[in-house]
Design an enzyme around this catalytic site. Structure first.
Site, PDB file in Angstrom:
ATOM      1  CE  LYS A 185      -4.492   0.766   0.015  1.00  0.00           C
ATOM      2  NZ  LYS A 185      -5.483   0.003  -0.775  1.00  0.00           N
ATOM      3  CG  ASP A 225      -7.292   3.305  -1.259  1.00  0.00           C
ATOM      4  OD1 ASP A 225      -7.604   2.115  -1.212  1.00  0.00           O
ATOM      5  OD2 ASP A 225      -7.522   4.108  -0.321  1.00  0.00           O
TER       6      ASP A 225
END
Length: 509
Positions: A185, A225
């Protein structure tokens, strides 16, 4: 005794006395400022410290003592520790296995530390010519199953702790897809809200100028995201192409189909969550989504397309929300309503409060679907952000007749909320690792499409997405066993695949 500087300068006694007083006062100011700073730092640390008496505590220090070292290292990262603890609770029977329990503990601990964390600064210039500097990160958590894979988040709340939580969850989500994907991430504390098109483009170019050193189709493949959609991916991919002189590579996913993207990627997370809910509702409740009242939180990509598929399946979507309030549709949102919301959020970049005159719903300020006292729904789809449903909200949902909670966002239910849902085992509860895995699943398909230099039609991708969500649901059922819940089955299935890979790679033994 006179201070040394007085002796060296041979000051007169009166002058020396004055100098001494000034010296003492200056040092008192430094001491006072230092003390105040220390107290502020201590207060800030104590706010995040996880203790048994802290109502925000997300871990129990008397349980899983093999995690105590991790707790002592990262008390300032409560959401990360929350994700670790909740995963541990779901797979606790594995830790107690008389044959392999010790190995499973070692494998779990191994997975709680990222393989690599990269941090960098991101300088950019606003429209007035003023330079700003934000922080950027990429947390490369686990490559056991394949290249690091996970999104980039641009939001002012982003820090290394938030990204560690998201990266940790991503390991097991990617495992469930059946694709060879590791977990990672990244992102920045940059806030896209209120920024012009040019400011966002310049920031994305600067961010990729640094990030491009660390990514590759076989090493680390970021995606979007919160705060990073198709526009931002396009700007970053354009910068990558200029810097690397590599074209058509699957180094970023979520790209436009014009330059290597895959059909259905924007819809995949929301559609996948609804496909997953459909499997569970039909299998466990012997019911249908047709006619069911569904609450959706958020109004971004996931919420938009979850709402779209729910409407297509005949469900009544009664709400969406943003950080300022929510739109409430007592009789269900129409397709025309949803189109207005999508235009507002993706084109106009507007708040829901500006839409009341354009849709059939009513705007309710300063509320989310989970804070309204009398919202009666059959199924809940939290699609906004982490920790949006607390214990009181979960209890209220159950009192108002909810039959299932399906996480479109990552960790949208707090520890207390999860305890409420677990205590009511007849409530379907599917965590984000499974419910929102459709997004990363189709990203993996985009990587395959890029590697094979081919192009798949929308209908084919939709079939593959449905098959993937059906496969994940079956994994949950199989690993839950007779007495387990779908949540427990989800976490066990995701963990076991990675743990076995670690063993066969010789990384944990």
């Amino acid at each position: 005794m006179m201070p040394r500087f007085c002796q060296q300068c041979r000051l007169k006694p009166t002058t020396a006395l004055i100098a001494l007083i000034i010296f003492i006062l200056n040092n008192l100011q430094v001491i006072t400022a230092t003390t105040a700073t220390t107290k502020m730092a201590a207060t800030a640390t104590n706010t995040n410290t996880i203790t048994p008496n802290n109502p925000q505590s997300c871990t129990n220090p008397t349980k899983f003592d093999f995690l105590n070292d991790l707790r002592s290292k990262y008390p300032h990262q409560p959401v990360f520790l929350q994700a670790v603890e909740e995963m541990a609770l779901s797979i606790e029977p594995l830790f107690n296995d008389p044959v392999n329990g010790k190995f499973y503990k070692k494998a779990f601990l191994y997975l709680t530390e990222p393989e690599r964390t990269i941090s960098f600064h991101v300088p950019w210039m606003d429209d007035q010519g003023v330079q700003h500097v934000n922080r950027g990160w990429r947390v490369e958590f686990s490559s056991a199953l394949g290249p690091y894979k996970g999104g980039l988040r641009f939001h002012p709340t982003v820090d290394d702790g938030i990204l560690k939580f998201l990266g940790f969850e991503q390991i097991f989500k990617n495992s469930l897809t059946g694709l060879p994907l590791g977990g990672g991430k990244g992102g920045s504390d940059f806030d896209p809200k209120g920024k012009s098109e040019g400011e966002i483009r310049r920031f994305c170019e600067s961010f990729m100028t640094e990030l491009c050193r660390y990514i590759d189709a076989s090493t680390d493949v970021p995606a979007g995201d919160i705060g990073v959609g198709g526009r931002e991916i396009g700007y970053m991919y354009g910068t990558y192409k200029r810097l690397a002189n590599k074209h058509g590579e699957g180094v970023l996913t979520g790209k436009s189909p014009l330059f290597g993207g895959i059909h259905l990627r924007p819809e995949a997370t929301g559609f996948g969550a609804v496909y997953m809910a459909q499997h569970a509702i039909e299998d466990k409740l012997k019911e249908s989504l047709a006619g069911a009242r569904c609450a959706v939180s958020g109004s971004g990509n996931v919420a938009q397309y979850a709402s779209k598929m729910l409407i297509q399946l005949g469900a009544k979507v009664v709400c969406v929300s943003d950080s300022n309030g929510m739109l409430l549709f007592e009789d269900g949102m129409t397709s025309a309503d949803l189109e207005q919301i999508i235009v507002a959020k993706t084109v106009e970049r507007a708040r829901l409060s500006t839409l009341e005159a354009r849709v059939s719903g009513k705007y309710v300020p300063n509320h989310s679907p989970w804070t309204l006292p009398d919202l009666n729904v059959h199924f809940a789809f939290p699609c906004a952000t982490q920790n949006e449903i607390d214990g009181k909200a979960a209890s209220r949902l159950i009192q108002n007749g909810v039959m299932g909670v399906f996480e479109g966002a990552n960790l949208p239910v707090t520890t207390e909320g999860q305890e409420v849902l677990r205590a009511n085992r007849d409530i379907l509860y599917i965590p984000g690792k499974a419910a929102n895995a459709g997004g990363v699943g189709v990203s993996g398909l985009e990587m395959s499409q890029n590697a094979s230099r081919t192009y798949w039609k929308r209908e084919k991708v939709d079939v593959m997405l449905k098959d993937m969500m059906a496969g994940i649901y079956q994994q949950m059922k199989d690993n839950a066993g007779e007495d387990g819940t779908l949540e427990e089955g989800c976490n066990r299935a995701g963990f076991l695949k990675v743990a076995h890979a670690l063993k066969e790679l010789g990384w944990v033994y």
